[in-house]
Design an enzyme around this catalytic site. Structure first.
Site, mmCIF file in Angstrom:
data_model
loop_
_atom_site.group_PDB
_atom_site.id
_atom_site.type_symbol
_atom_site.label_atom_id
_atom_site.label_comp_id
_atom_site.label_asym_id
_atom_site.label_seq_id
_atom_site.Cartn_x
_atom_site.Cartn_y
_atom_site.Cartn_z
ATOM 1 C CG HIS A 1 1.292 5.421 4.038
ATOM 2 N ND1 HIS A 1 0.567 5.318 5.204
ATOM 3 C CD2 HIS A 1 2.020 4.276 3.943
ATOM 4 C CE1 HIS A 1 0.858 4.168 5.796
ATOM 5 N NE2 HIS A 1 1.734 3.513 5.052
ATOM 6 C CG HIS B 1 -0.224 -0.114 2.523
ATOM 7 N ND1 HIS B 1 0.224 -1.327 3.018
ATOM 8 C CD2 HIS B 1 0.165 0.822 3.412
ATOM 9 C CE1 HIS B 1 0.840 -1.124 4.164
ATOM 10 N NE2 HIS B 1 0.831 0.168 4.431
HETATM 11 P P1 AMP Z 1 2.307 0.467 7.188
HETATM 12 O O1 AMP Z 1 2.978 0.840 8.488
HETATM 13 O O2 AMP Z 1 2.932 1.127 6.005
HETATM 14 O O3 AMP Z 1 2.142 -1.022 7.044
HETATM 15 O O4 AMP Z 1 0.864 1.138 7.280
HETATM 16 C C1 AMP Z 1 -0.271 0.490 7.746
HETATM 17 C C2 AMP Z 1 -1.335 1.567 7.888
HETATM 18 O O5 AMP Z 1 -2.591 0.945 7.924
HETATM 19 C C3 AMP Z 1 -1.206 2.389 9.176
HETATM 20 O O6 AMP Z 1 -1.029 3.768 8.839
HETATM 21 C C4 AMP Z 1 -2.538 2.151 9.883
HETATM 22 O O7 AMP Z 1 -3.039 3.294 10.534
HETATM 23 C C5 AMP Z 1 -3.453 1.705 8.739
HETATM 24 N N1 AMP Z 1 -4.563 0.862 9.131
HETATM 25 C C6 AMP Z 1 -4.548 -0.214 9.958
HETATM 26 N N2 AMP Z 1 -5.778 -0.755 10.051
HETATM 27 C C7 AMP Z 1 -6.599 -0.011 9.245
HETATM 28 C C8 AMP Z 1 -7.993 -0.062 8.912
HETATM 29 N N3 AMP Z 1 -8.801 -1.009 9.414
HETATM 30 N N4 AMP Z 1 -8.486 0.878 8.079
HETATM 31 C C9 AMP Z 1 -7.679 1.838 7.581
HETATM 32 N N5 AMP Z 1 -6.368 1.931 7.839
HETATM 33 C C10 AMP Z 1 -5.825 1.022 8.663
#
Ligand code: AMP
Ligand code: ZN
Length: 138
Positions: free
Chosen positions: A103, A101
């Site tokens: 950001h 993903h």
């Molecule tokens: P990463 O650290 O790059 O793996 O980012 C994971 C992101 O997913 C974090 O910024 C979390 O806040 C976000 N996240 C986790 N659970 C959810 C959810 N259910 N809906 C939306 N975002 C989420």
């Protein structure tokens, strides 16, 4: 391709709700639940690729176009003069969810978010050695 115990696969399949921003055949975008700034959005390919290294050939174009579209909309909706696109690979880089993903983070002048401080190489030879070490693997 989907992984049953993957949170983002479950969001893509609709089993877990999200604040959806954008969807097409290849890509889904929704608000991050714990935003760095309001409007912080996640953009992801629908197939389950754990990291950027797993992305299948040919999937990049749809992702990039979605990032451009979503980035422009996030910037406009938040009246942000700029935005970052960030992407973490593996735990050491801060990856928590192992479904690729990106950001999209709206940015403002002096918004207090950390900038990455650069540190120069010891000298030009050290820089050339690093370039060679990376290039020799490609
Ligand atoms: P990463 O650290 O790059 O793996 O980012 C994971 C992101 O997913 C974090 O910024 C979390 O806040 C976000 N996240 C986790 N659970 C959810 C959810 N259910 N809906 C939306 N975002 C989420
Ligand atoms: Zn997944």
């Amino acid at each position: 391709m989907s992984a049953v115990n993957c949170l983002f696969c479950n969001i893509i399949s609709g089993q877990i709700p999200c604040a959806k921003i954008y969807e097409d055949q290849h890509v889904l975008a929704f608000l991050d639940i714990n935003p760095i700034a309001p409007g912080h959005t996640l953009v992801l390919p629908k197939p389950h690729y754990p990291t950027l290294l797993d992305l299948a050939p040919g999937q990049g174009e749809a992702l990039l176009q979605a990032l451009r579209k979503v980035g422009a909309a996030v910037q406009k909706a938040t009246n942000a003069p700029g935005f970052n696109v960030m992407q973490n690979n593996f735990s050491a880089a801060g990856q928590v969810i192992f479904h690729l993903h990106f950001h999209v983070i709206p940015r403002f002048d002096n918004d207090g978010l950390p900038d990455w401080a650069g540190k120069p190489y010891a000298d030009n030879a050290a820089m050339q050695r690093m370039a060679q070490a990376i290039a020799s693997i490609l």
